[in-house]
Every structure is written in structure tokens, then in C-alpha cells.
Enzyme design. Sequence first.
Site, PDB file in Angstrom:
ATOM      1  N   TYR A 195       0.849  -1.193   0.000  1.00  0.00           N
ATOM      2  CA  TYR A 195       0.000   0.000   0.000  1.00  0.00           C
ATOM      3  C   TYR A 195       0.883   1.241   0.000  1.00  0.00           C
ATOM      4  O   TYR A 195       1.454   1.626   1.012  1.00  0.00           O
ATOM      5  CB  TYR A 195      -0.932   0.019   1.213  1.00  0.00           C
ATOM      6  CG  TYR A 195      -1.894  -1.141   1.301  1.00  0.00           C
ATOM      7  CD1 TYR A 195      -2.181  -1.939   0.185  1.00  0.00           C
ATOM      8  CD2 TYR A 195      -2.536  -1.463   2.498  1.00  0.00           C
ATOM      9  CE1 TYR A 195      -3.059  -3.008   0.278  1.00  0.00           C
ATOM     10  CE2 TYR A 195      -3.424  -2.518   2.589  1.00  0.00           C
ATOM     11  CZ  TYR A 195      -3.669  -3.286   1.486  1.00  0.00           C
ATOM     12  OH  TYR A 195      -4.537  -4.354   1.581  1.00  0.00           O
ATOM     13  N   SER A 212     -13.046  -5.550   1.883  1.00  0.00           N
ATOM     14  CA  SER A 212     -14.068  -4.968   0.998  1.00  0.00           C
ATOM     15  C   SER A 212     -15.479  -5.465   1.344  1.00  0.00           C
ATOM     16  O   SER A 212     -16.224  -5.888   0.470  1.00  0.00           O
ATOM     17  CB  SER A 212     -13.749  -5.278  -0.473  1.00  0.00           C
ATOM     18  OG  SER A 212     -12.527  -4.712  -0.852  1.00  0.00           O
TER      19      SER A 212
END
Length: 342
Positions: free
Chosen positions: A61, A207
Site C-alpha cells: 500500500y 471490501s
Amino acid sequence: MTVNVPRIKLGSQGLEVSKQGLGCMGMSFMYGPPKPEPDMIKLIHHAIKSGVTFLDTSDVYGPHTNEILIGKALKDGLREKVQIATKFGFVQKDGKMEIRGDPEHVRAACEASLKRLDVGYIDLYYAHRIDTRVPIEVTMGELKKLVEEGKIKYVGLSEASASTIRRAHAIHPLTAVQNEWSLWSRDLEDEIVPTCRELGIGIVPYSPLGRGFLSAGPELIQNLSEGDARKNFPRFKAENLENNKLIYERVTAMATRKGCSPSQLALAWVHHQGDDVCPIPGTTKIENFEQNVGALSVKLTPEEMNELEQYADAVKGDRHSSMGTTWMNSETPPLSSWKAKY
């Protein structure tokens, strides 16, 4: 309304976390430009104060900048109040992303994450994706050594098949398996969930709001910033959007009936999957964080659960832009092949 965030045992190895975590990826990566660091640190502090102490990141990330951000946020005595989960496996090579699970990379990646996070140990360390060139036993063997050395406390896998999970767990107990799981991403339910429950492994849905679609619907697509990777996700493409927006409309209708938001309803559905489930919705705004925590107080009847699932069965398009690296393609060679090689 103040929501009490319960604590749960994640897996059967002793890790205790908040019943809901905080996915930190979008603060630095994937969903448009990185967000202002002071704002993100303020959000992380707010989450911890609210009782959400399970923070999820990865070395990819940024790359790297999200771990650095979390390290900065945990200064001044906050380290012992949180459980840090980070991941390894993705590396850039010749302009392309590849997955590495060889012992040399496992160790080097862990050492680098410890430095960026500025911590003495990582609570939960995942293989972000499975290197299908390396027997999973070899990857797990190195992770086991890192546990024995005190550099990591618990081990997890992300997007791993049931057989890969079994082989890994036989080398060193897994604490958690991370996988996409939401009202419209249910491909793990037939094999992966039962396998985890049989072996006493916790499940961490990433998610859980369908990458934001179950929160905002088609409006999300219209407002995506430049560089937001969701523009390339199949379910957000025009040919699937017309169909998928109907799911959002039905979820919204039920949420209105129940007096909650669509995101709270969708997240509550994930929470209702069991006490061994800890979703990690991501956000970059305190108000959205508050919405997400509110899902913990939404109760669903079996009939409502079934109704929601019927809506979701109609989703169109792959859940990921890179299905080749999901659990469906995570089988690794037998250990004997590695021994023969070396």
C-alpha cells in the site's frame, strides 16, 4: 449514538481484536491520491478511541507509505492498544507486479515492515497472495521461524484455497484467513469458510461494502477521482452497472425500512455470518467510520438475511480486476518438488 465495539477471539491461537477492524489501504493507495497525513492520523486515533483497534495494512500500500503512516499514528504509547495486521508478497519487477513467497523474501519483507511501522513485533502477518511457484509449506516454514523469534505473533493467509489453507495450517497454525466477503462477493462460502471453521481459523472479510458500492451505489462511480483503481473493476463497468445498481436500490429500500443506512445494512450482513468473522471496512472520513461502527447495532432476522442474499445473487461481473491472483488460483507445488530443486 455511541456504539460499544465488542472484543472477539480471532482464530484459536489467542489473538484478541475488536469485532470490527479498520482497513487502512485507501488512506495511501489504490483509491485515488493519498489523503492528507494529519487527517488520516486523526482518523486512526478516533478509531482507537472508539474501540476499533484492529488496523489492517500491507507493504504494497503506497508502496510502503501506509505502513509508515500507521507507525506515525501509533507514537505516544498507542502501540500496545492496537493489533497491527500487515502483509507481504507483492513486489515490483521490471515494471510488473509479481508475488514472492520464498523464505528470503518473507524474512526481508518482515524486517522492512517492522522498520516502517517502527514496532518490535507484528501482531498478525499475512501472505498477501500465494506464490504458486513455492510450496506453501516453505513459505510457512519461514513464517514459523519469525514467530519463534518474536518478530510476528500470529500468521495469516489472504486469498488462499481450502487445500492451501490445510497445507499451511499443518506447518504452523493459522490465526486468520483474509478474503473478500460481502453481499455481492460470496465465492468463499462453499469451501473456505467451512475449512476455516473446522480448523479454528478466524475469517477477516476485506471490501465488506463491495469497494464502496454498497454504501453509495452508482454515485460512487461518477465521483471516483483520477487514478482510482475501481474504474477498472468489472462490476463498475458500464455493461454491468445497470444490473448491479438494482442490487444497491434493493439494499437501500430495506435499509430505509429498518432505519439504517445501506452501508450499515450490508456490513451487518457480514457481521451476522458469525462470531469468528471480523470485517475490516476501509474509510478516509470520520463520519463514514461512525456509519460503519453503527452496523454493529443493526440486527437482522433470518428472513432478512435470506432476502438480502437473493438480491446479491444477481450481481454481474468478476469481483476483482485480477482474478488470477485470488484463492481460485492459489495452489502451490508439492513440497517434494522444492526438496528436489534444492
